[in-house]
Scaffold this motif. Structure first.
Motif, PDB file in Angstrom:
ATOM      1  N   TYR A  36       0.833  -1.202   0.000  1.00 29.27           N
ATOM      2  CA  TYR A  36       0.000   0.000   0.000  1.00 29.27           C
ATOM      3  C   TYR A  36       0.869   1.254   0.000  1.00 29.27           C
ATOM      4  CZ  TYR A  36      -3.150   3.651   1.622  1.00 29.27           C
ATOM      5  OH  TYR A  36      -3.849   4.823   1.738  1.00 29.27           O
ATOM      6  N   MET A  37       1.939   1.241   0.801  1.00 26.56           N
ATOM      7  CA  MET A  37       2.820   2.407   0.841  1.00 26.56           C
ATOM      8  C   MET A  37       3.554   2.589  -0.489  1.00 26.56           C
ATOM      9  SD  MET A  37       2.140   3.903   3.564  1.00 26.56           S
ATOM     10  CE  MET A  37       3.363   5.172   3.418  1.00 26.56           C
ATOM     11  N   GLN A  38       3.907   1.490  -1.150  1.00 26.68           N
ATOM     12  CA  GLN A  38       4.524   1.571  -2.472  1.00 26.68           C
ATOM     13  C   GLN A  38       3.551   2.274  -3.436  1.00 26.68           C
ATOM     14  OE1 GLN A  38       7.491   0.313  -3.784  1.00 26.68           O
ATOM     15  NE2 GLN A  38       8.282  -0.686  -1.964  1.00 26.68           N
ATOM     16  N   PHE A  39       2.289   1.862  -3.363  1.00 22.96           N
ATOM     17  CA  PHE A  39       1.256   2.467  -4.209  1.00 22.96           C
ATOM     18  C   PHE A  39       1.129   3.958  -3.920  1.00 22.96           C
ATOM     19  CE2 PHE A  39      -3.252   3.822  -4.248  1.00 22.96           C
ATOM     20  CZ  PHE A  39      -3.474   3.802  -5.613  1.00 22.96           C
ATOM     21  N   CYS A  40       1.099   4.308  -2.628  1.00 21.91           N
ATOM     22  CA  CYS A  40       0.966   5.717  -2.249  1.00 21.91           C
ATOM     23  C   CYS A  40       2.152   6.539  -2.730  1.00 21.91           C
ATOM     24  CB  CYS A  40       0.820   5.847  -0.734  1.00 21.91           C
ATOM     25  SG  CYS A  40      -0.769   5.264  -0.113  1.00 21.91           S
ATOM     26  N   MET A  41       3.360   6.003  -2.615  1.00 19.23           N
ATOM     27  CA  MET A  41       4.538   6.736  -3.067  1.00 19.23           C
ATOM     28  C   MET A  41       4.519   6.975  -4.582  1.00 19.23           C
ATOM     29  SD  MET A  41       7.699   5.386  -0.700  1.00 19.23           S
ATOM     30  CE  MET A  41       7.501   3.651  -1.018  1.00 19.23           C
ATOM     31  N   GLU A  42       3.998   6.003  -5.320  1.00 18.86           N
ATOM     32  CA  GLU A  42       3.916   6.153  -6.776  1.00 18.86           C
ATOM     33  C   GLU A  42       2.819   7.128  -7.193  1.00 18.86           C
ATOM     34  OE1 GLU A  42       3.367   2.348  -8.621  1.00 18.86           O
ATOM     35  OE2 GLU A  42       5.278   1.570  -7.889  1.00 18.86           O
ATOM     36  N   ARG A  43       1.674   7.038  -6.535  1.00 21.76           N
ATOM     37  CA  ARG A  43       0.480   7.764  -6.982  1.00 21.76           C
ATOM     38  C   ARG A  43       0.331   9.156  -6.366  1.00 21.76           C
ATOM     39  NH1 ARG A  43      -2.879   9.829  -9.925  1.00 21.76           N
ATOM     40  NH2 ARG A  43      -5.102   9.409  -9.781  1.00 21.76           N
ATOM     41  N   ARG A  44       0.860   9.368  -5.157  1.00 16.55           N
ATOM     42  CA  ARG A  44       0.616  10.621  -4.432  1.00 16.55           C
ATOM     43  C   ARG A  44       1.010  11.879  -5.205  1.00 16.55           C
ATOM     44  NH1 ARG A  44       2.761   9.596   0.334  1.00 16.55           N
ATOM     45  NH2 ARG A  44       0.807   9.071   1.317  1.00 16.55           N
ATOM     46  N   PRO A  45       2.197  11.971  -5.834  1.00 22.17           N
ATOM     47  CA  PRO A  45       2.553  13.229  -6.496  1.00 22.17           C
ATOM     48  C   PRO A  45       1.571  13.649  -7.596  1.00 22.17           C
ATOM     49  CG  PRO A  45       4.480  11.820  -6.272  1.00 22.17           C
ATOM     50  CD  PRO A  45       3.305  11.006  -5.866  1.00 22.17           C
ATOM     51  N   SER A  46       1.191  12.714  -8.463  1.00 21.13           N
ATOM     52  CA  SER A  46       0.272  13.081  -9.540  1.00 21.13           C
ATOM     53  C   SER A  46      -1.129  13.369  -9.013  1.00 21.13           C
ATOM     54  CB  SER A  46       0.225  11.978 -10.597  1.00 21.13           C
ATOM     55  OG  SER A  46      -0.223  10.770 -10.026  1.00 21.13           O
ATOM     56  N   LEU A  47      -1.576  12.593  -8.015  1.00 16.53           N
ATOM     57  CA  LEU A  47      -2.899  12.817  -7.441  1.00 16.53           C
ATOM     58  C   LEU A  47      -2.956  14.156  -6.704  1.00 16.53           C
ATOM     59  CD1 LEU A  47      -5.733  11.674  -6.955  1.00 16.53           C
ATOM     60  CD2 LEU A  47      -4.856  10.606  -4.886  1.00 16.53           C
ATOM     61  N   LYS A  75      -1.925  -4.977  -7.668  1.00 11.71           N
ATOM     62  CA  LYS A  75      -1.614  -5.210  -6.254  1.00 11.71           C
ATOM     63  C   LYS A  75      -0.516  -6.265  -6.120  1.00 11.71           C
ATOM     64  CE  LYS A  75      -5.846  -3.821  -3.914  1.00 11.71           C
ATOM     65  NZ  LYS A  75      -6.935  -4.213  -3.018  1.00 11.71           N
ATOM     66  N   ALA A  76      -0.538  -7.273  -6.978  1.00 13.18           N
ATOM     67  CA  ALA A  76       0.493  -8.315  -6.941  1.00 13.18           C
ATOM     68  C   ALA A  76       1.855  -7.726  -7.300  1.00 13.18           C
ATOM     69  CB  ALA A  76       0.131  -9.450  -7.889  1.00 13.18           C
ATOM     70  N   ARG A  77       1.893  -6.824  -8.285  1.00 12.03           N
ATOM     71  CA  ARG A  77       3.148  -6.174  -8.672  1.00 12.03           C
ATOM     72  C   ARG A  77       3.705  -5.369  -7.490  1.00 12.03           C
ATOM     73  NH1 ARG A  77       4.976  -1.268  -9.883  1.00 12.03           N
ATOM     74  NH2 ARG A  77       2.943  -0.285  -9.775  1.00 12.03           N
ATOM     75  N   LEU A  78       2.823  -4.630  -6.832  1.00 18.15           N
ATOM     76  CA  LEU A  78       3.246  -3.829  -5.688  1.00 18.15           C
ATOM     77  C   LEU A  78       3.675  -4.711  -4.514  1.00 18.15           C
ATOM     78  CD1 LEU A  78       0.467  -1.146  -6.006  1.00 18.15           C
ATOM     79  CD2 LEU A  78       2.910  -0.732  -6.285  1.00 18.15           C
ATOM     80  N   ALA A  79       3.003  -5.842  -4.338  1.00 22.86           N
ATOM     81  CA  ALA A  79       3.369  -6.772  -3.265  1.00 22.86           C
ATOM     82  C   ALA A  79       4.754  -7.368  -3.526  1.00 22.86           C
ATOM     83  CB  ALA A  79       2.327  -7.882  -3.140  1.00 22.86           C
ATOM     84  N   ARG A  80       5.063  -7.665  -4.792  1.00 19.40           N
ATOM     85  CA  ARG A  80       6.403  -8.170  -5.132  1.00 19.40           C
ATOM     86  C   ARG A  80       7.467  -7.118  -4.827  1.00 19.40           C
ATOM     87  NH1 ARG A  80       3.595 -10.248  -9.515  1.00 19.40           N
ATOM     88  NH2 ARG A  80       4.286  -8.549 -10.860  1.00 19.40           N
ATOM     89  N   ALA A  81       7.169  -5.860  -5.166  1.00 17.81           N
ATOM     90  CA  ALA A  81       8.118  -4.778  -4.890  1.00 17.81           C
ATOM     91  C   ALA A  81       8.321  -4.611  -3.383  1.00 17.81           C
ATOM     92  CB  ALA A  81       7.621  -3.467  -5.503  1.00 17.81           C
ATOM     93  N   ALA A  82       7.234  -4.735  -2.620  1.00 15.60           N
ATOM     94  CA  ALA A  82       7.330  -4.614  -1.163  1.00 15.60           C
ATOM     95  C   ALA A  82       8.126  -5.772  -0.575  1.00 15.60           C
ATOM     96  CB  ALA A  82       5.930  -4.577  -0.544  1.00 15.60           C
TER      97      ALA A  82
END
Length: 146
Positions: free
Chosen positions: A35-46, A79-86
């Motif tokens: 979830y934090m990986q997702f937030c770090m990727e998405r937060r600036p543009s959002l 979500k699976a891609r982000l889970a692998r990165a985490a």
């Protein structure tokens, strides 16, 4: 406001936390979850998108609410891609933390001794000698009076 400063009375804690981070704290930060990986990727543009949409009424609460909603609606493949990165970040952090641990793998790092612990370890032998001498003197005076 009691001299704490800042919003919500947490100015002192936040300042101390920032000072510790600036001083190069030895404690590594926790690896980011999916979830934090997702937030770090998405937060600036959002943030830019919502700032343009809402103008002066923009708040970070809107960003966080939107991130949560987007995460809930995110597809399983993403979500699976982000889970692998985490998971990769977690294993890298565990490997880096391996140099800090002592004993078994995964055991906590040895903490630095506090100033009181240092004082007590230096003072204890002297106090024990004084107590032993006082007990001997008390025993000698009790034996002499009988």
């Amino acid at each position: 406001k009691g001299g704490k400063g800042g919003k919500g009375g947490k100015g002192g804690k936040q300042a101390a936390k920032q000072a510790g981070a600036a001083a190069g704290s030895a404690k590594p930060s926790k690896p980011a979850t999916a979830y934090m990986q997702f937030c770090m990727e998405r937060r600036p543009s959002l943030t830019a998108e919502l700032r343009a949409l809402h103008g002066p009424s923009f708040s970070q609460t809107q960003v966080m609410s939107r991130l949560g909603a987007e995460w809930k609606g995110l597809g399983e493949a993403e979500k699976a891609r982000l889970a692998r990165a985490a998971k990769a970040a977690k294993s890298a952090a565990a490997a880096a933390a391996g140099t800090l641990t002592k004993g078994k793998a995964g055991s906590p790092a040895v903490k630095a001794r506090t100033p009181f612990q240092l004082f007590a370890s230096e003072t204890k032998p002297r106090v024990e000698r004084l107590c032993k001498a006082a007990r001997a003197a008390a025993a000698a005076s009790a034996g002499a009076s009988s």
